[in-house]
Write a protein that holds these residues in place. Sequence first.
Motif, PDB file in Angstrom:
ATOM      1  N   UNK A 205       0.929  -1.231   0.101  1.00 25.84           N
ATOM      2  CA  UNK A 205      -0.094  -0.023   0.124  1.00 25.84           C
ATOM      3  C   UNK A 205       0.795   1.238  -0.150  1.00 25.84           C
ATOM      4  N   UNK A 206       1.931   1.358   0.919  1.00 30.89           N
ATOM      5  CA  UNK A 206       2.588   2.448   1.068  1.00 30.89           C
ATOM      6  C   UNK A 206       3.681   2.665  -0.340  1.00 30.89           C
ATOM      7  N   UNK A 207       4.146   1.588  -0.906  1.00 29.31           N
ATOM      8  CA  UNK A 207       5.081   1.563  -1.994  1.00 29.31           C
ATOM      9  C   UNK A 207       4.218   2.012  -3.064  1.00 29.31           C
ATOM     10  N   UNK A 208       3.081   1.722  -3.287  1.00 27.58           N
ATOM     11  CA  UNK A 208       2.182   2.038  -4.602  1.00 27.58           C
ATOM     12  C   UNK A 208       1.676   3.387  -4.208  1.00 27.58           C
ATOM     13  N   UNK A 209       1.456   3.856  -2.883  1.00 30.09           N
ATOM     14  CA  UNK A 209       0.900   5.272  -2.950  1.00 30.09           C
ATOM     15  C   UNK A 209       1.893   6.484  -2.985  1.00 30.09           C
ATOM     16  N   UNK A 210       3.232   5.947  -2.335  1.00 33.26           N
ATOM     17  CA  UNK A 210       4.132   7.000  -2.504  1.00 33.26           C
ATOM     18  C   UNK A 210       4.994   6.962  -3.669  1.00 33.26           C
ATOM     19  N   UNK A 211       5.246   5.744  -4.493  1.00 34.82           N
ATOM     20  CA  UNK A 211       5.750   5.713  -5.828  1.00 34.82           C
ATOM     21  C   UNK A 211       4.882   6.542  -6.694  1.00 34.82           C
TER      22      UNK A 211
ATOM     23  N   UNK B 163      12.184   5.786   5.057  1.00 42.03           N
ATOM     24  CA  UNK B 163      11.497   4.243   4.909  1.00 42.03           C
ATOM     25  C   UNK B 163      10.491   4.418   3.643  1.00 42.03           C
ATOM     26  N   UNK B 164       9.700   5.349   3.846  1.00 43.40           N
ATOM     27  CA  UNK B 164       8.571   5.426   2.978  1.00 43.40           C
ATOM     28  C   UNK B 164       8.973   6.620   2.024  1.00 43.40           C
ATOM     29  N   UNK B 165      10.048   7.221   2.396  1.00 46.74           N
ATOM     30  CA  UNK B 165      10.519   8.180   1.346  1.00 46.74           C
ATOM     31  C   UNK B 165      12.091   7.873   0.995  1.00 46.74           C
TER      32      UNK B 165
END
Length: 286
Positions: free
Chosen positions: A70-76, A210-212
């Motif tokens: 979820x985080x990978x798809x969103x923040x990418x 991590x998410x950036x």
Amino acid sequence: MARMVGRDPDRPVPPSRSRTVAAAWADLSRGFGQRELWLQLGWQDIKQRYRRSTLGPLWITIATGAMALALGLLYSLLFQQDLGFFLPHVTVGLIVWGFISGCVRDGAQVFIENEGLIKQLPSALSVHVYRLVWRQLLFLAHNMIIWAILVAVFRPHLGWSFWLAVPGFALLVANGVWVTMFFGIVSTRYRDIAPLLDSLIQLVFYMTPIVWTTRTLQEQGGAVAQRARIAEINPLYHYLEIVRAPLTGQPLAAYHWWIVLACTAAGLLLALAAMRQWRSRVSYWV
């Protein structure tokens, strides 16, 4: 003539002799020697936690994988990053972060939760520390299934540098030991430390790449690129990099290793100092 009798190893050490660095190191060594005990206790913790569960510890893997996806798809999409680079970046970051945060959060309660064993079981204090780190390592091993799936899907070029992840994991474990020991002792004495650490670890999560990524800032150039160096003030960034870079096929600068080694040495000395001063009092505080 008086007969010389050796000291009983199970007899409590007098406080004056126990408050030394040698005694603290001896506790760590003796606890490691009792590995059959803490290996079994750590494995039993997992079995007890997921008793009557069909998937068992795989629930943690499923939760971590869903969060990473979820985080990978969103923040990418938000940062306009290549999914083949960003999703493994987020996933491995979350896996390593799970181990680090587990050692900090659970480590703050390690002696409090083992009050009964500490008072009744004649073993080294470090046995409970090794037990917790071993349990967190088992969780990490389960979560590595997600990384294996990503490698099969995206097929990154790992190369020989992939093997650098092995000493990276070893350093994580060594740091897990001193972190658990230090915060375990301090939190047993001062019970407000545990909830404070729980709040701080959430804050540090957003301050850690991590998410950036620092690459996102560097690609913008100018003053924005210079701000990427602010992330290097956070030591946890370097802990992530020595494992994440080899597992995702990214280049790894040597200074990350030197910073982690310096922090590890300083942390071990800090834990030994805490053990020297307060180790003998833990059984009275719990």
